[in-house]
Motif scaffolding. Structure first.
Motif, PDB file in Angstrom:
ATOM      1  N   GLY A 177      64.757  40.689 106.700  1.00 19.84           N
ATOM      2  CA  GLY A 177      63.605  41.348 107.296  1.00 19.84           C
ATOM      3  C   GLY A 177      62.459  41.590 106.338  1.00 19.84           C
ATOM      4  N   GLU A 178      62.708  41.403 105.025  1.00 22.84           N
ATOM      5  CA  GLU A 178      61.657  41.588 104.014  1.00 22.84           C
ATOM      6  C   GLU A 178      60.952  40.283 103.657  1.00 22.84           C
ATOM      7  N   ILE A 179      61.453  39.157 104.154  1.00 20.30           N
ATOM      8  CA  ILE A 179      60.884  37.853 103.787  1.00 20.30           C
ATOM      9  C   ILE A 179      59.465  37.743 104.334  1.00 20.30           C
ATOM     10  N   LYS A 180      58.539  37.307 103.492  1.00 19.32           N
ATOM     11  CA  LYS A 180      57.123  37.297 103.864  1.00 19.32           C
ATOM     12  C   LYS A 180      56.502  35.904 103.900  1.00 19.32           C
ATOM     13  N   TYR A 181      57.286  34.864 103.568  1.00 20.80           N
ATOM     14  CA  TYR A 181      56.753  33.501 103.557  1.00 20.80           C
ATOM     15  C   TYR A 181      57.493  32.650 104.592  1.00 20.80           C
ATOM     16  N   PRO A 182      56.863  31.600 105.106  1.00 20.85           N
ATOM     17  CA  PRO A 182      57.538  30.714 106.059  1.00 20.85           C
ATOM     18  C   PRO A 182      58.835  30.143 105.486  1.00 20.85           C
ATOM     19  N   VAL A 183      59.810  29.947 106.361  1.00 24.46           N
ATOM     20  CA  VAL A 183      61.149  29.532 105.953  1.00 24.46           C
ATOM     21  C   VAL A 183      61.564  28.249 106.680  1.00 24.46           C
ATOM     22  N   LEU A 184      62.127  27.316 105.926  1.00 28.30           N
ATOM     23  CA  LEU A 184      62.844  26.181 106.487  1.00 28.30           C
ATOM     24  C   LEU A 184      64.273  26.273 105.964  1.00 28.30           C
TER      25      LEU A 184
END
Length: 254
Positions: A177-184
């Protein structure tokens, strides 16, 4: 262990150019000296990647992966994790990595990442959109990098372990929930170490926070399927390469 000394990254399914690479030594802000391998494209496309290896650190698979990225026009640097505890020694199959993995601290790792980013941004390519690309433990660290102010344009994680807790700082799933960048995220459907319900929970948490993401599971594929030797999973590897290159192109444009 993710890849042995005979593993080699699949060739990207695009017409590549020429590239050249070299072993280098970087120095983090705390004075740590650590090994890295940088690959330069002869025809840069305006994007860069920092490659996070598996638990063995910087070995031949990741040096060749950096070259494969550079052949597509993407400048790449692959970093080692263990400069503080193992120095600049070899990371071949004889390296006893586990005692060093147990000593790995997130704060010092992020310091090393910053040194690698600074090297890229002051090299011949200049400052370009930069992406983290990690495998196994490196995939986990790629997701955890998304919780920091590292300025990434996106995060790519192959078979990221979602339940490993580094130094009591929480698992990648707990901190999603803290991730702030796009993820693949790229996973194998037959990976015994990463249950499908954890992958689904990761996707749900990213949905809830509104972070742009794409989570792909390849049915029947095991951990470490992205290997030139795994001919039965060549289609999955080709698809993974295509998704990575599209992801980098899309988020470099932004």
């Amino acid at each position: 262990m993710c890849y042995d000394d005979n593993a080699r990254p699949p060739v990207p399914p695009v017409e590549g150019g020429s590239a050249h690479g070299e072993d280098i030594v970087l120095t983090a802000a705390d004075g740590n000296r650590f090994a890295a391998y940088v690959a330069y494209p002869d025809k840069p496309l305006g994007a860069q990647v920092v490659i996070y290896p598996d638990v063995r650190g910087l070995h031949q698979f990741y040096k060749e992966l950096a070259l494969r990225f550079a052949e597509t026009g993407i400048q790449a640097i692959a970093i080692d994790y263990f400069g503080r505890t193992a120095g600049l020694t070899s990371r071949d199959d004889s390296f006893e990595f586990w005692p060093h993995v147990q000593q790995l601290q997130l704060a010092s790792f992020f310091s090393d990442v910053k040194a690698a980013q600074d090297y890229l941004h002051t090299s011949q390519g200049g400052k370009q959109p930069t992406f983290a690309v990690g495998f196994c433990m490196g995939g986990t660290l790629s997701l955890l990098s998304g919780t920091q102010d590292l300025g990434y344009a996106g995060l790519v994680g192959f078979y990221a372990g979602l339940s490993r807790n580094f130094g009591g700082n929480g698992t990648a799933l707990e901190r999603a929930g803290e991730i702030k960048y796009p993820v693949l995220g790229l996973f194998g459907g037959a990976d015994q170490g990463i249950p499908a319900d954890q992958v689904e929970a990761l996707e749900q948490k990213l949905e809830e926070t509104g972070v742009e993401h794409e989570i792909i599971t390849y049915p029947g594929a095991p951990h470490s399927f992205f290997d030139r030797r795994s001919t039965e999973f060549a289609d999955a590897s080709t698809d993974a390469w295509n998704r990575i290159l599209r992801f980098i192109a899309a988020h470099s444009a932004k």
